[in-house]
Design an enzyme around this catalytic site. Sequence first.
Site, PDB file in Angstrom:
ATOM      1  N   ASP A 329      39.164  30.273  29.260  1.00  0.00           N
ATOM      2  CA  ASP A 329      39.590  31.741  29.390  1.00  0.00           C
ATOM      3  C   ASP A 329      38.366  32.323  29.517  1.00  0.00           C
ATOM      4  OD1 ASP A 329      41.281  34.250  27.300  1.00  0.00           O
ATOM      5  OD2 ASP A 329      40.976  33.946  29.502  1.00  0.00           O
ATOM      6  N   LYS A 378      46.558  34.572  24.623  1.00  0.00           N
ATOM      7  CA  LYS A 378      45.386  35.113  24.815  1.00  0.00           C
ATOM      8  C   LYS A 378      44.891  36.017  23.612  1.00  0.00           C
ATOM      9  CE  LYS A 378      44.280  36.411  28.711  1.00  0.00           C
ATOM     10  NZ  LYS A 378      43.181  36.064  29.461  1.00  0.00           N
ATOM     11  N   LYS A 419      41.023  47.764  33.849  1.00  0.00           N
ATOM     12  CA  LYS A 419      41.834  47.663  32.425  1.00  0.00           C
ATOM     13  C   LYS A 419      40.942  48.731  31.550  1.00  0.00           C
ATOM     14  CE  LYS A 419      39.441  44.662  29.992  1.00  0.00           C
ATOM     15  NZ  LYS A 419      38.932  43.385  29.698  1.00  0.00           N
ATOM     16  N   LYS A 496      35.726  32.679  26.619  1.00  0.00           N
ATOM     17  CA  LYS A 496      36.327  33.204  25.277  1.00  0.00           C
ATOM     18  C   LYS A 496      36.237  32.243  24.159  1.00  0.00           C
ATOM     19  CE  LYS A 496      39.153  37.063  26.792  1.00  0.00           C
ATOM     20  NZ  LYS A 496      39.424  36.771  28.292  1.00  0.00           N
TER      21      LYS A 496
HETATM   22  N1  LIG Z   1      39.114  39.551  33.942  1.00  0.00           N
HETATM   23  C1  LIG Z   1      39.912  38.745  34.344  1.00  0.00           C
HETATM   24  O1  LIG Z   1      40.570  39.122  35.248  1.00  0.00           O
HETATM   25  C2  LIG Z   1      40.316  37.812  33.435  1.00  0.00           C
HETATM   26  C3  LIG Z   1      39.623  37.337  32.180  1.00  0.00           C
HETATM   27  C4  LIG Z   1      39.885  36.363  31.657  1.00  0.00           C
HETATM   28  C5  LIG Z   1      40.803  35.533  32.008  1.00  0.00           C
HETATM   29  N2  LIG Z   1      41.541  35.894  32.858  1.00  0.00           N
HETATM   30  C6  LIG Z   1      42.730  34.834  33.280  1.00  0.00           C
HETATM   31  O2  LIG Z   1      42.573  34.538  34.629  1.00  0.00           O
HETATM   32  C7  LIG Z   1      43.864  34.271  35.165  1.00  0.00           C
HETATM   33  C8  LIG Z   1      44.163  34.929  36.480  1.00  0.00           C
HETATM   34  O3  LIG Z   1      43.940  36.161  36.404  1.00  0.00           O
HETATM   35  P1  LIG Z   1      44.237  37.186  37.713  1.00  0.00           P
HETATM   36  O4  LIG Z   1      44.139  38.693  37.095  1.00  0.00           O
HETATM   37  O5  LIG Z   1      43.700  36.648  38.727  1.00  0.00           O
HETATM   38  O6  LIG Z   1      45.863  37.084  37.532  1.00  0.00           O
HETATM   39  P2  LIG Z   1      47.027  37.128  38.851  1.00  0.00           P
HETATM   40  O7  LIG Z   1      48.283  37.180  37.949  1.00  0.00           O
HETATM   41  O8  LIG Z   1      46.699  38.130  39.646  1.00  0.00           O
HETATM   42  O9  LIG Z   1      46.709  35.691  39.493  1.00  0.00           O
HETATM   43  C9  LIG Z   1      47.205  34.665  39.013  1.00  0.00           C
HETATM   44  C10 LIG Z   1      47.711  33.654  40.126  1.00  0.00           C
HETATM   45  O10 LIG Z   1      48.122  32.539  39.722  1.00  0.00           O
HETATM   46  C11 LIG Z   1      49.390  32.123  40.369  1.00  0.00           C
HETATM   47  N3  LIG Z   1      50.103  31.101  39.677  1.00  0.00           N
HETATM   48  C12 LIG Z   1      51.017  31.163  38.792  1.00  0.00           C
HETATM   49  N4  LIG Z   1      51.262  29.987  38.295  1.00  0.00           N
HETATM   50  C13 LIG Z   1      50.760  28.981  39.101  1.00  0.00           C
HETATM   51  C14 LIG Z   1      50.659  27.680  39.326  1.00  0.00           C
HETATM   52  N5  LIG Z   1      51.316  26.921  38.405  1.00  0.00           N
HETATM   53  N6  LIG Z   1      49.979  27.001  40.349  1.00  0.00           N
HETATM   54  C15 LIG Z   1      49.358  27.849  41.284  1.00  0.00           C
HETATM   55  N7  LIG Z   1      49.069  29.272  41.165  1.00  0.00           N
HETATM   56  C16 LIG Z   1      49.997  29.629  40.131  1.00  0.00           C
HETATM   57  C17 LIG Z   1      50.081  33.545  40.569  1.00  0.00           C
HETATM   58  O11 LIG Z   1      50.938  33.482  41.745  1.00  0.00           O
HETATM   59  C18 LIG Z   1      48.895  34.518  40.734  1.00  0.00           C
HETATM   60  O12 LIG Z   1      48.724  34.664  42.370  1.00  0.00           O
HETATM   61  C19 LIG Z   1      44.845  34.757  34.045  1.00  0.00           C
HETATM   62  O13 LIG Z   1      45.388  33.718  33.499  1.00  0.00           O
HETATM   63  C20 LIG Z   1      43.979  35.557  33.208  1.00  0.00           C
HETATM   64  O14 LIG Z   1      44.367  35.687  31.921  1.00  0.00           O
HETATM   65  C21 LIG Z   1      41.600  36.822  33.679  1.00  0.00           C
HETATM   66  O1  LIG Z   2      37.742  38.964  28.812  1.00  0.00           O
HETATM   67  P1  LIG Z   2      38.415  40.028  28.250  1.00  0.00           P
HETATM   68  O2  LIG Z   2      38.155  41.616  28.938  1.00  0.00           O
HETATM   69  O3  LIG Z   2      37.961  40.260  26.644  1.00  0.00           O
HETATM   70  O4  LIG Z   2      39.842  39.936  28.236  1.00  0.00           O
HETATM   71  C1  LIG Z   2      40.697  40.280  29.089  1.00  0.00           C
HETATM   72  C2  LIG Z   2      41.901  40.929  28.504  1.00  0.00           C
HETATM   73  O5  LIG Z   2      41.427  42.131  27.759  1.00  0.00           O
HETATM   74  C3  LIG Z   2      42.998  41.497  29.374  1.00  0.00           C
HETATM   75  O6  LIG Z   2      43.847  41.720  28.486  1.00  0.00           O
HETATM   76  C4  LIG Z   2      43.415  40.110  30.188  1.00  0.00           C
HETATM   77  O7  LIG Z   2      44.176  40.641  30.869  1.00  0.00           O
HETATM   78  C5  LIG Z   2      42.346  39.710  30.967  1.00  0.00           C
HETATM   79  O8  LIG Z   2      42.908  38.366  31.215  1.00  0.00           O
HETATM   80  C6  LIG Z   2      40.998  39.285  29.986  1.00  0.00           C
HETATM   81  O9  LIG Z   2      41.184  38.091  29.037  1.00  0.00           O
END
Ligand SMILES: NC(=O)c1ccc[n+]([C@@H]2O[C@H](COP(=O)([O-])OP(=O)(O)OC[C@H]3O[C@@H](n4cnc5c(N)ncnc54)[C@H](O)[C@@H]3O)[C@@H](O)[C@H]2O)c1
Ligand SMILES: O=P([O-])([O-])O[C@@H]1[C@@H](O)[C@H](O)[C@@H](O)[C@H](O)[C@@H]1O
Length: 540
Positions: A329, A378, A419, A496
Amino acid sequence: MAPHAEGDNMSANGRQHVASSGLPKPSFTVKSPNVSYTENEIKSKYTYRTTSVTRSADGGFEATPKETVYDFKVERKVPKVGMMLVGWGGNNGTTVTAGILANRRGLVWDTREGKQAANYYGSVVMGSTIKLGTDAKTGQEINIPFHDVLPMVHPNDLVIGGWDISSVNLADSMDRAAVLEPTLKSLVRKEMADMKPLPSIYYPDFIAANQEDRADNVVEGSKACWAHVEQIRKDIRDFKAKNGLDKVIVQWTANTERYADIVEGVNDTADNLLKAIKSGHEEVAPSTIFAVACILEGEPFINGSPQNTFVPGALQLAEKYGAFIGGDDFKSGQTKMKSALVDFLINAGIKLTSIASYNHLGNNDGKNLSSQRQFRSKEISKSNVVDDMVAANTVLYKENEHPDHTVVIKYMPAVGDNKRALDEYYAEIFMGGHQTISIFNVCEDSLLASPLIIDLVLIAEMMTRITWRIHGPEGPSSAEYKGFHSVLSILSYMLKAPLTPPGTPVVNALGKQRGALTNIFRACVGLEPESDMTLEHKLF
Ligand SMILES: NC(=O)c1ccc[n+]([C@@H]2O[C@H](COP(=O)([O-])OP(=O)(O)OC[C@H]3O[C@@H](n4cnc5c(N)ncnc54)[C@H](O)[C@@H]3O)[C@@H](O)[C@H]2O)c1
Ligand SMILES: O=P([O-])([O-])O[C@@H]1[C@@H](O)[C@H](O)[C@@H](O)[C@H](O)[C@@H]1O
């Protein structure tokens, strides 16, 4: 030897000049009998000093300084590296791709505030410095770019690909993500329109049902099967061959999955996990299939989401094959702030008694997290981040005492990727007083996560070129050099819920995480850990 003057080894777009040998020209060399440079390697003898503590008869402690001497070896040749993202068509995947293209081409675009140039802000490797030492003449600190400590890949050179259950090309996915300025998007659109995610595996039960409408680019089969492992391994091999790559780093930036149940006989051991996949067991998640495929292919796999991808069987498989894994994460905003603030408060002797962390966001990640089982994954990763800091302070907290801590995430489509994070930290201070710290933090989630994706790739790749052995008592031993443990806990600064080798402690304190990262890299070139003692400025 003092480092070269600023800029004389960096070209216009911040790239290190490559020496005639094809190796990056180091911005510094270490002059020490413990460090040697050949064309292909840096070797160092490093004395690791710790303090071993035992309980004394009177109930106190006995502290004994301890020394372990290591030999480190670093391969200097920077390989051609691919970054393959699972979830490439998502907000993070499209944003990091566009960001690398923009940096590679040195793009500048118009915004309401004027011209904006591409940068790598938010990347520890590309945007931060470390203290090399102090100027021999003036005593002033000399700091160098983190990227220069070891011969690391430059993100501009990464070849990018990946998978998505959505067939939408990267240009249209970038529009769907609604993260980047239209002026920037127009400059990278053509190149990104040619980027199409590979079909991926999709097991509906593991992500929110509201994701189903995206799934038009899936490999046949809605639960684990060995063909899926083989397909992903083939995808990786084909990507390497097509692009002439030396190695690939795979990262999960796809949707957050629900936790997988740990089932004895299914995913508790490496052998059972492989059997479970072959028998189509429904408790094996897509992210675990990707992890198994990468482990068997010998390519590092990093989990940027909070689910328990690395079930015990996957961990054991990685150790068995000496493959690198890391997770979980991305630690992008609210939690990164928390791990720094809690570290400061508790180490200042302020008794934190309550942490309320609320945020809402409107991107697809938020949509997926609006489903309880995915949110629970999460909630776990966002909640455990203070445990080590609290447990370390037995003056403030009794055993098993800890601050109240709640995590709330709401999906509000209107705000998109921007966010809103609202935090309240409530603490007891001197003589019955209280301190309340409220933080309102608006951040574009993907613009914070994308540089972490880059750091994770660059550091994981660097770790594949670092090996070690114990320095024998009579001098360099004849023992073989070997790699770090399969679980790359050195990546914890970007994550995380840091994955650590079984039985080893989890460190979440942000300062300690960065210190571990920088000091391990310093040790690989025979430098002592960064010390802020500055005795040279106190003892004279
Ligand atoms: N700041 C952040 O954006 C942040 C921080 C921490 C964690 N994350 C994690 O990162 C991940 C992606 O975040 P995001 O904002 O890009 O989300 P998003 O939903 O925009 O992108 C995720 C992508 O994964 C694809 N997907 C889903 N299942 C799949 C599979 N089995 N194989 C291939 N592709 C698949 C979806 O179609 C989508 O395009 C999430 O799990 C989120 O919790 C994001
Ligand atoms: O990294 P961070 O900002 O603590 O946590 C974020 C969360 O606040 C948010 O809700 C989630 O969508 C993102 O994937 C990310 O995990």
